[in-house]
Design an enzyme around this catalytic site. Structure first.
Site, PDB file in Angstrom:
ATOM      1  N   TRP A 182      -0.233   4.031   0.780  1.00  0.00           N
ATOM      2  CA  TRP A 182      -0.749   4.579   1.983  1.00  0.00           C
ATOM      3  C   TRP A 182       0.405   4.272   3.143  1.00  0.00           C
ATOM      4  O   TRP A 182       0.634   5.240   3.852  1.00  0.00           O
ATOM      5  CB  TRP A 182      -2.206   4.422   2.455  1.00  0.00           C
ATOM      6  CG  TRP A 182      -2.661   5.237   3.456  1.00  0.00           C
ATOM      7  CD1 TRP A 182      -3.753   6.403   3.368  1.00  0.00           C
ATOM      8  CD2 TRP A 182      -2.581   5.368   4.724  1.00  0.00           C
ATOM      9  NE1 TRP A 182      -3.838   6.862   4.648  1.00  0.00           N
ATOM     10  CE2 TRP A 182      -3.468   6.209   5.571  1.00  0.00           C
ATOM     11  CE3 TRP A 182      -1.649   4.407   5.694  1.00  0.00           C
ATOM     12  CZ2 TRP A 182      -3.428   6.305   6.915  1.00  0.00           C
ATOM     13  CZ3 TRP A 182      -1.719   4.500   7.056  1.00  0.00           C
ATOM     14  CH2 TRP A 182      -2.458   5.486   7.766  1.00  0.00           C
ATOM     15  N   HIS A 191      -9.752   7.790  -0.543  1.00  0.00           N
ATOM     16  CA  HIS A 191     -10.815   7.868   0.421  1.00  0.00           C
ATOM     17  C   HIS A 191     -10.952   9.389   1.168  1.00  0.00           C
ATOM     18  O   HIS A 191     -11.663   9.468   2.083  1.00  0.00           O
ATOM     19  CB  HIS A 191     -10.933   6.916   1.490  1.00  0.00           C
ATOM     20  CG  HIS A 191     -11.174   5.563   1.114  1.00  0.00           C
ATOM     21  ND1 HIS A 191     -12.407   5.032   0.606  1.00  0.00           N
ATOM     22  CD2 HIS A 191     -10.448   4.550   0.466  1.00  0.00           C
ATOM     23  CE1 HIS A 191     -12.375   3.949   0.164  1.00  0.00           C
ATOM     24  NE2 HIS A 191     -11.022   3.450   0.157  1.00  0.00           N
ATOM     25  N   ASN A 243     -10.662  -2.966  -3.162  1.00  0.00           N
ATOM     26  CA  ASN A 243     -10.067  -2.414  -1.662  1.00  0.00           C
ATOM     27  C   ASN A 243     -11.541  -2.631  -0.593  1.00  0.00           C
ATOM     28  O   ASN A 243     -12.218  -1.961  -0.678  1.00  0.00           O
ATOM     29  CB  ASN A 243      -9.746  -0.964  -1.917  1.00  0.00           C
ATOM     30  CG  ASN A 243      -9.205  -0.738  -0.494  1.00  0.00           C
ATOM     31  OD1 ASN A 243      -9.009  -1.236   0.429  1.00  0.00           O
ATOM     32  ND2 ASN A 243      -8.820   0.598  -0.396  1.00  0.00           N
ATOM     33  N   ASN A 244     -11.276  -3.664   0.248  1.00  0.00           N
ATOM     34  CA  ASN A 244     -12.021  -3.874   1.342  1.00  0.00           C
ATOM     35  C   ASN A 244     -11.301  -2.832   2.610  1.00  0.00           C
ATOM     36  O   ASN A 244     -10.768  -3.517   3.531  1.00  0.00           O
ATOM     37  CB  ASN A 244     -12.208  -5.325   1.784  1.00  0.00           C
ATOM     38  CG  ASN A 244     -12.783  -6.203   0.652  1.00  0.00           C
ATOM     39  OD1 ASN A 244     -13.386  -7.231   1.250  1.00  0.00           O
ATOM     40  ND2 ASN A 244     -12.120  -6.281  -0.375  1.00  0.00           N
ATOM     41  N   CYS A 248      -5.445  10.194  -1.461  1.00  0.00           N
ATOM     42  CA  CYS A 248      -5.733   8.997  -0.866  1.00  0.00           C
ATOM     43  C   CYS A 248      -7.243   8.693  -1.532  1.00  0.00           C
ATOM     44  O   CYS A 248      -7.941   9.786  -1.498  1.00  0.00           O
ATOM     45  CB  CYS A 248      -5.964   8.861   0.687  1.00  0.00           C
ATOM     46  SG  CYS A 248      -6.694   7.355   1.168  1.00  0.00           S
ATOM     47  N   SER A 256       0.768  -1.313  -0.015  1.00  0.00           N
ATOM     48  CA  SER A 256       0.029  -0.112   0.037  1.00  0.00           C
ATOM     49  C   SER A 256       0.816   1.252   0.075  1.00  0.00           C
ATOM     50  O   SER A 256       1.777   1.533   0.925  1.00  0.00           O
ATOM     51  CB  SER A 256      -0.917  -0.153   1.030  1.00  0.00           C
ATOM     52  OG  SER A 256      -1.374   1.231   1.583  1.00  0.00           O
TER      53      SER A 256
END
Length: 530
Positions: free
Chosen positions: A101, A222, A378-379, A220, A99
């Site tokens: 992130w 989200h 992506n869960n 990101c 990831s």
């Protein structure tokens, strides 16, 4: 090649060489088996073939979906694969996810950073290399224990046991599995993307995930403020990655094209269009525009001519252009189709909630054009899974005309509802989400981006609370060490896990009876033998 064949091949290389009489062919064979992969490119080619087989298996049967967990350190990835082998006997269809992130938050020399591609690009291939170093060490460790079992059986004169151990060695499954690695938006232009992709592939990555955001505006998936690029810009980066794979001889390399259009309402550029209806014109058709006449064109205005009309796209003070509200799903579908038509292998649609119906609606539209389109999904820990699914169940109950008077939709996260029938139904839907989404929404690969970030924080909080509180040392012994012993966690023998026994084997190969080994009678790790 069988174990005995490996020994014979080593003997052919060793025997008859002047001064090599003390070199053991069997020891050479063992070291070769423990170091199966000679380079990251060996790993990339091996794991790309695995992913291609898994993709074909999914096309034949959606129940054959694959899974991964994001890992931010080689040790975490190693322990994950050791655990999978212990509990399930195979690593089939289980991958690793890297990831961006977590690299930004945990692996940057600047310290913790937001997921905006501000971390050093070299930290991405460095983590891929680190993950595979730890997975290869897991192979060496497990094979080393089998070699010791083989020696013990031989010393005991137990030929049946020795043959059984040889069979285990012959059928050994490596801990090395595919990594889907996040290259963010490519860290620059197409050339920069190509250069970074090469480093990532050389480190062992067989699958690279790239997103259609502007590199220097990347956010990101989200978070708010996402800015997408025209399709031609994104396709150039997809081509750059493909060229990198082909240059390095990884012909089965996987490209995962991620679209953030569902949540991105801005673009930095108006796409170049050659003729009505081309991909640039389609991109521009989603811009939020107002119709004007020539006399209304102001200083510095950008205008578009379409169907004989003059249109002025809405432009923000940041110089970004705005898409029409509610156009995200249509843009997302177009992004996906265009990516697959230009060399991508898998899709990634970043959604704002885990809703099978929403995902399936987009995938079905994509499959009308490209029937075998499939997703990496992506869960995400950014979703409040409990609240989302309780609300989905609540809404289904309302639609079915059921009595929901005992529930407050706005408070469904409350612990007060944890024992309710609604909560039980929501948990069941969460449990089967991956299976159901694979069958209904074309999801080939399910991953959680940041799980080990959260597990590290949670377990550390629990240990700190106990150890520094009244429990004292019992807080560690009861909740960590004793639990490790009871559950058979490999790293309870941390000296073995770090490679001490492998080092002892090498000392014996190199120095024979003169070897000063660490694993003797007084090694405290022997306390964990029982």
């Amino acid at each position: 090649m069988s174990y005995q064949s490996q020994v014979q091949a080593a003997a052919a290389a060793v025997n008859g060489k002047p001064g090599w009489e003390s070199i053991s062919a069997e020891s050479v064979a063992r070291m070769r088996l423990q170091n199966r992969f000679q380079s990251g490119l060996d790993i990339a080619r091996y794991t790309a073939a695995i992913m291609r087989r898994d993709m074909a298996a999914y096309d034949a049967d959606p129940a054959s979906y694959t899974q991964s967990l994001g890992c931010w350190h080689g040790f975490i990835g190693q322990q994950k694969l050791i655990s999978i082998k212990k509990h399930f006997g195979t690593t089939d269809k289980r991958y690793l996810y890297l990831s961006g992130w977590m690299i930004a938050a945990l692996r940057s020399e600047f310290g913790p950073l937001p997921d905006q591609s501000m971390h050093e690009k070299t930290s991405v291939p460095a983590l891929i290399e680190e993950l595979y170093t730890f997975l290869r060490q897991a192979d060496a460790r497990e094979l080393g224990m089998l070699f010791r079992d083989l020696d013990a059986a031989r010393d005991a004169g137990d030929a049946v046991k020795a043959k059984a151990v040889e069979n285990q060695i012959d059928n050994f499954q490596t801990h090395v599995v595919p990594i889907i690695a996040d290259i963010d938006a490519g860290f620059g232009n197409a050339e920069a993307t190509y250069l970074l992709a090469k480093k990532m592939i050389e480190a062992g990555a067989c699958a690279l995930q790239i997103e259609n955001q502007v590199s220097d505006e990347k956010q990101c998936g989200h978070q708010d403020g996402k800015v997408t690029v025209p399709h031609e810009d994104f396709v150039a980066k997809i081509r750059a990655i493909r060229y990198a794979f082909l240059e390095l001889g990884v012909e089965d390399g996987i490209i995962v094209a991620r679209t953030d259009s569902l949540g991105a309402g801005l673009t930095k550029q108006i796409a170049f269009s050659r003729e009505p209806g081309d991909i640039g014109d389609q991109y521009n058709s989603f811009l939020d525009c107002e119709e004007i006449d020539v006399g209304q064109v102001g200083n510095g205005d950008v205008v578009i001519s379409r169907n004989g009309k003059l249109l002025r796209p809405k432009r923000l003070a940041s110089n970004l252009f705005q898409f029409r509200a509610g156009s995200g799903e249509d843009r997302c579908v177009l992004d996906c189709i265009n990516s697959l038509q230009n060399g991508a292998d898998l899709l990634w649609i970043e959604t704002e909630k885990p809703h099978i119906g929403q995902i399936a609606g987009m995938v079905n539209r994509i499959r009308d054009v490209i029937p075998n389109a499939k997703l990496v999904y992506n869960n995400s820990p950014s979703f409040n899974w409990t609240l989302n699914f309780r609300q989905q169940v609540y809404d289904a109950m309302v639609a079915a005309g059921k009595d929901v008077s005992t529930y407050d939709r706005g408070r469904l996260m409350s612990v007060d509802y944890d024992g309710s029938d609604l909560a039980a139904e929501a948990d069941e839907r969460i449990r089967t989400f991956q299976r159901d989404a694979a069958a209904q929404a074309g999801i080939f690969h399910h991953l959680i981006t940041l799980p080990t970030y959260h597990t590290a924080a949670l377990s550390t909080d629990n240990l700190a609370k106990e150890y520094f509180g009244d429990a004292g040392m019992l807080g560690y012994v009861k909740n960590v060490q004793r639990a490790e012993i009871r559950q058979g966690i490999a790293c309870v023998k941390h000296q073995n896990m770090s490679g001490s026994d492998i080092g002892d084997d090498h000392k014996e190969y190199f120095a024979g009876e003169a070897a000063l080994k660490a694993g003797g009678t007084h090694n405290t790790m022997n306390q964990f033998a029982a």
